[in-house]
Design a protein around this motif. Structure first.
Motif, PDB file in Angstrom:
ATOM      1  N   MET A 282       4.714  -5.433 -11.712  1.00 19.29           N
ATOM      2  CA  MET A 282       6.031  -5.773 -11.159  1.00 19.29           C
ATOM      3  C   MET A 282       6.339  -4.858  -9.985  1.00 19.29           C
ATOM      4  SD  MET A 282       8.847  -7.580 -12.157  1.00 19.29           S
ATOM      5  CE  MET A 282       9.891  -7.301 -13.554  1.00 19.29           C
ATOM      6  N   ASP A 286      10.360  -8.412  -6.088  1.00 19.52           N
ATOM      7  CA  ASP A 286       9.713  -9.606  -6.650  1.00 19.52           C
ATOM      8  C   ASP A 286      10.750 -10.668  -7.031  1.00 19.52           C
ATOM      9  OD1 ASP A 286       7.128  -8.775  -6.408  1.00 19.52           O
ATOM     10  OD2 ASP A 286       6.841  -8.232  -8.515  1.00 19.52           O
ATOM     11  N   ILE A 288      12.023 -13.460  -9.411  1.00 23.67           N
ATOM     12  CA  ILE A 288      11.773 -13.461 -10.852  1.00 23.67           C
ATOM     13  C   ILE A 288      12.666 -14.476 -11.563  1.00 23.67           C
ATOM     14  CG2 ILE A 288      13.445 -11.591 -11.278  1.00 23.67           C
ATOM     15  CD1 ILE A 288      11.578 -10.440 -13.303  1.00 23.67           C
ATOM     16  N   VAL A 334       7.212 -13.502 -12.734  1.00 17.58           N
ATOM     17  CA  VAL A 334       7.429 -13.318 -11.298  1.00 17.58           C
ATOM     18  C   VAL A 334       6.845 -14.509 -10.553  1.00 17.58           C
ATOM     19  CG1 VAL A 334       6.636 -11.967  -9.302  1.00 17.58           C
ATOM     20  CG2 VAL A 334       7.591 -10.806 -11.307  1.00 17.58           C
TER      21      VAL A 334
END
Ligand code: GDP
Ligand code: MG
Length: 372
Positions: A282, A286, A288, A334
């Motif tokens: 992660m 990102d 998500i 993600v």
């Protein structure tokens, strides 16, 4: 075909494998593209695409070769990850005392005083190896997570007080661990107390299928005092030993995916979620989707309140940047871009709303206005 993976299905449907993985995620199934899927899942997926899946026996040698090749490549990317450990046991048998001792005894000098957060999970290092402890508040949260399909624990520590013995919640904890198929390490606690009778506890637990090696079984028992710290180091060693045997691995080289440990609304920061990364890495920024919520990781920190710019498998993190508060046990994944993440998040929220409405089929003023 049963046994196909997302990559192969993607090819068959002329879609990107990543899209298939996302679709599966929206259907509540978290897999990477190399995991072979069962018949029901494939039918579900196909139905979602408006296609009726038909089972056919096609064994193409070149496909198989390719499949194994991919699996092998996949293994190459797999790296060791830290075990995720949950401490369970009857009330007052010493869970919190043990967690506190673990937390406080393994703070390095530089960290002292730097502990500002209690985020429901933390990591401890010994001899260069890491253990992730889940600090879930009791069995209720654990049960909720399991009900939502999030079996995120690798090892259960069962705490039993040597002066009290096996109690109802001890048995409940054993049942949870068995249902989740996690190995149990027994910590017989409070051995410093005058009334302590560890042998009696062993006898009792033997009746529940937990038999120590000395008695011909394969369960690890450690006699500790969480209050004094006696044998807690041995307990840590046993956790590391057990996790070595389990060969826990994950692939850090893919989009992150994992589960929500807990989440809340913070006045200043908005929705705040503690996540456990289970696959991939992660990064801050990102895009998500977390359960029915979505966003972009705005901030990411560890349990010590230290900002991280990346987090690898088995790392617990606290993130902000979501549009709403997800629930414990929700899965997250993600996406490559924010647009798809938003679309997936909105679709999931819509589905959840529809489910909710189906459940409350009586019309209240509120949901009447909602539906207009
Ligand atoms: P939990 O409900 O399982 O989280 O139990 P706690 O950690 O809150 O412990 C309950 C009580 O037992 C507290 O008063 C602790 O101080 C005490 N306690 C916990 N571990 C030990 C121990 O190893 N020895 C002794 N003498 N007391 C303990
Ligand atoms: Mg407690």
């Amino acid at each position: 075909n049963a046994g196909m993976n997302a990559q192969e299905i993607g090819k068959a449907l002329h879609r990107e494998p990543a899209e298939i993985v996302k679709k599966l995620f929206m259907l509540g199934i978290m897999v990477n593209q190399n995991v072979s899927l069962d018949k029901d899942t494939i039918e579900l997926l196909a139905a979602d695409y408006g296609i009726k899946a038909e089972e056919k026996e096609v064994v193409n040698v070149s496909d198989l070769d390719k499949f194994f090749e991919e699996e092998e490549n996949n293994k190459e990317h797999q790296e060791d990850r830290a075990p995720v450990v949950t401490i369970m046991g009857h009330v007052d048998h010493g869970k919190t005392t043990l967690l506190d001792y673990l937390r406080n005894s393994h703070i390095t000098a530089g960290e002292a005083g730097g502990i500002t957060q209690a985020i429901g999970a933390y990591q401890l290092k010994k001899d260069g190896k890491t253990i992730t402890f889940l600090d879930t508040p009791g069995h209720a949260a654990f049960t909720a997570m399991r009900a939502r399909g999030a079996d995120i624990t690798d090892i259960t520590i069962l705490v039993v007080a040597a002066d009290d013995g096996v109690m109802p919640q001890t048995i409940e904890a054993i049942d949870h661990a068995k249902a989740a198929k996690t190995p149990i390490i027994v910590a017989i606690n409070k051995i410093d107390k005058p009334g302590a009778n560890p042998n009696h506890v062993i006898e009792q637990l033997t009746g529940h299928g937990l038999v120590p090696e000395d008695w011909g079984g394969d369960t690890i028992f450690v006699e500790i005092s969480a209050k004094m710290g006696t044998n807690v180091d041995e307990l840590i060693d046993m956790i590391l030993l057990e996790s070595d045997v389990m060969e826990l691995k994950a692939n850090p080289d893919q989009n992150a995916a994992g589960s929500v440990i807990e989440a809340r609304l913070d006045r200043g920061r908005g929705p705040v979620a503690t996540l456990l990364v289970q696959q991939g890495t992660m990064h801050v920024g990102d895009p998500i989707v977390v359960g029915d919520t979505f966003g972009r990781v705005r901030t990411m920190m560890n349990e010590k309140g230290k900002n991280l710019d990346k987090a690898t498998p088995s790392t617990p993190i606290e993130v902000t940047g979501l549009n709403d508060v997800p629930e414990a046990g929700d899965r997250f994944i993600v996406f490559d871009d924010e647009k798809t993440a938003r679309a997936a998040g909105e679709e999931r929220a819509k589905e959840a709303q529809m489910e909710e409405r189906k459940k409350n089929n009586s019309v209240t003023l509120d949901n009447l206005f909602d539906s207009i």
